[in-house]
Design an enzyme around this catalytic site. Structure first.
Site, short mmCIF file in Angstrom:
data_model
loop_
_atom_site.label_atom_id
_atom_site.label_comp_id
_atom_site.label_asym_id
_atom_site.label_seq_id
_atom_site.Cartn_x
_atom_site.Cartn_y
_atom_site.Cartn_z
N TYR A 183 0.81 -1.09 0.10
CA TYR A 183 -0.11 -0.08 0.02
C TYR A 183 0.86 1.24 -0.21
CZ TYR A 183 -4.21 2.91 0.97
OH TYR A 183 -5.05 3.80 1.04
N PHE B 112 -5.47 9.01 -4.08
CA PHE B 112 -4.33 8.61 -4.76
C PHE B 112 -4.16 7.24 -3.85
CE2 PHE B 112 -0.09 7.27 -4.20
CZ PHE B 112 0.37 7.56 -5.60
N GLU B 113 -4.02 6.23 -4.45
CA GLU B 113 -3.15 5.07 -3.78
C GLU B 113 -2.71 4.23 -4.91
OE1 GLU B 113 -7.54 2.65 -2.52
OE2 GLU B 113 -6.23 3.46 -1.21
N ILE B 114 -1.63 3.71 -4.74
CA ILE B 114 -0.95 2.49 -5.59
C ILE B 114 -0.77 1.22 -4.45
CG2 ILE B 114 0.91 1.77 -7.00
CD1 ILE B 114 1.60 4.68 -7.48
#
Ligand SMILES: Nc1nc2c(ncn2[C@@H]2O[C@H](COP(=O)(O)OP(=O)(O)OP(=O)(O)O)[C@@H](O)[C@H]2O)c(=O)[nH]1
Ligand SMILES: [Mg+2]
Length: 446
Positions: free
Chosen positions: A275, A332-334
């Site tokens: 995460y 926003f997240e990767i």
């Protein structure tokens, strides 16, 4: 004997003179050639040496190369000038007009030749993902353009679009024209975008009315609640998403302010991250009043899911008794989809869903993802991407450190960087992980 000896000396002297003369002419002619070439380059023309090099970023054929193939050297040299600042030396592209004719319209030859230079190296099994309505088309178009310009035009990752209604032709046409990878469009099944049968509709309605009266943002919205529940528990389980291991969530109307020089998906994969975030802050308490109580119940029921080296220190100031409301901002997240699909995460989501707070309060997917990451993952599995400069109304992450900003050709105002301000939790993330804060952070605290 004497005469023969003299003749030999004369021959040696003759050879020596000839060799010296030859050396003189050769070295002199080299000098001339160098001088002439330098003159031509200054005048802006091409030289033999330069035409042998690739003409510009992503010359013809590059787009057809598999990503593994090494493309020509693309970056101009970066050097320090007298003041020690970074400067980039840019030469005009080489190549003659005949070989590279002006292409003024899409019908002209070589119209799109110079636009895309493919990055070398492997690709991860990853996709961008955007939840959007048809009416979001121009706002998501803006986001896609940013992501493509700053990153994806060189990587060509896919993009999955999800909607609770069918996407219309305009949405598909506009977005697919902007994305350099493949685009896919999924319609969310009703069961993933509706009230579960155990929800008391009367109770939920009263909550919405009450929140509307108290002017709590999105407090009276049903669709916003479906959205938060969907992002918390369902997006990673859509059939289109099952094909991938990593995702990068992109919302409408975001900005990216710096070039992204490396593949963030690869960072995730190669460093074992599950995460990641760029902005963190305190959640609006009124929307999550009982989220921590539900979380504590889950922890009690499933101690086996809690990671040994978790980030409780990020979430709580009293060792888990109460929630400090810190969360990673999830627009926003990767992240790793397999983690979200894992038993620990699914057990957490299902436990929260049973408690009904998505409808009896207004639990957001940001605190849900964040608490899950903080408790179910080890610290080393959560990553802060300082290099990814980002804006979603109203907060900015602009990388700390001028050297980074110049090297990445950022266009954000460092004064707007939220990282070290009072309402951000990023400082806390650095502290619990024992990471040294970047130079200059003290000057950005207000
Ligand atoms: N298909 C669909 N997508 C939605 C709906 N509501 C929100 N979204 C999407 O869900 C994401 C989050 O919604 P936003 O409205 O941006 O919520 P937010 O970021 O909390 O608030 P903003 O400050 O308005 O951006 C965005 O990608 C939206 O496009 C909806 O009813 N249907
Ligand atoms: Mg948004």
């Amino acid at each position: 004997m004497m005469a023969g000896g003299n003749a030999r000396y004369v021959r040696y002297i003759a050879i020596a003179i000839f060799t010296l003369a030859l050396f003189y002419f050769v070295s002199n002619s080299k000098y001339d050639a160098a001088a002439i070439r330098a003159g031509i380059t200054k005048a802006g023309g091409s030289t033999q040496t330069e035409t042998q090099q690739p003409p510009t970023d992503g010359s013809s054929g590059d787009t057809k190369q598999p990503p593994q193939q090494k493309p020509p050297q693309q970056k101009p040299p970066v050097k320090n000038n007298k003041d020690g600042e970074i400067s980039t030396t840019k030469k005009p592209p080489a190549g003659d007009a005949k070989e590279y004719p002006l292409a003024l319209s899409p019908e002209d030859p070589k119209w799109d030749v110079d636009l895309v230079g493919i990055a070398p190296g492997p690709r991860m099994n990853a996709t961008f993902v955007s939840l959007a309505r048809n009416s979001d088309v121009w706002d998501i178009a803006r986001s896609i353009r940013q992501v493509e310009d700053r990153f994806n035009r060189r990587y060509n990752y896919d993009w999955v679009f999800l909607n609770d209604k069918p996407f219309d032709a305009t949405f598909k046409k506009v977005t697919s024209s902007l994305v350099s990878g493949n685009t896919y469009y999924g319609e969310i099944p009703k069961e993933h975008w509706s009230f579960p049968e155990w929800i008391d509709q009367e109770k939920a309605k009263k909550v919405r009315e009450d929140m509307a009266e108290r002017n709590i943002i999105y407090g009276d919205s049903i669709s916003y609640r479906h959205m938060c529940r969907f992002e918390s528990g369902f997006f990673f389980r859509q059939p289109l998403m099952l094909n991938y291991e990593y995702y990068w969530r992109v919302e409408p109307s975001i900005e990216l302010y710096c070039d992204i020089h490396y593949d963030p998906f690869r960072v995730m994969a190669e460093t074992g991250k599950k995460y990641s975030f760029v902005l963190s802050l305190y959640e609006y308490v009124e929307t999550i009043k009982t989220l921590w109580d539900s979380t504590k119940k889950f922890m009690k029921n499933h101690p086996e899911h809690i990671a040994e080296d978790n980030s409780m220190g990020f979430l709580s100031d009293d060792n888990g008794d109460s929630y400090n409301h810190c969360h990673f901002w999830s627009n926003f997240e990767i992240g790793n989809l397999d983690w979200l699909r894992s038993k620990p995460y699914m057990d957490y989501f299902e436990s929260l869903d049973q408690d009904g707070g998505f409808f009896y309060e207004r639990w957001g997917d940001a605190p849900v993802h964040s608490i899950a990451a903080g408790l179910l993952l080890n610290k080393s599995e959560i990553h802060f991407f300082n290099d990814i400069a980002y804006w979603h109304v109203p907060f900015t992450h602009c990388p700390t450190g001028e050297k980074t900003r110049l090297a990445l050709q950022c266009h954000c105002n460092p004064k707007e960087n939220f990282d070290w301000k009072g309402y951000s939790c990023t400082s806390r993330f650095f502290d619990i992980n024992g990471i040294a804060k970047p130079e200059g952070y003290e000057n950005q605290q207000d």
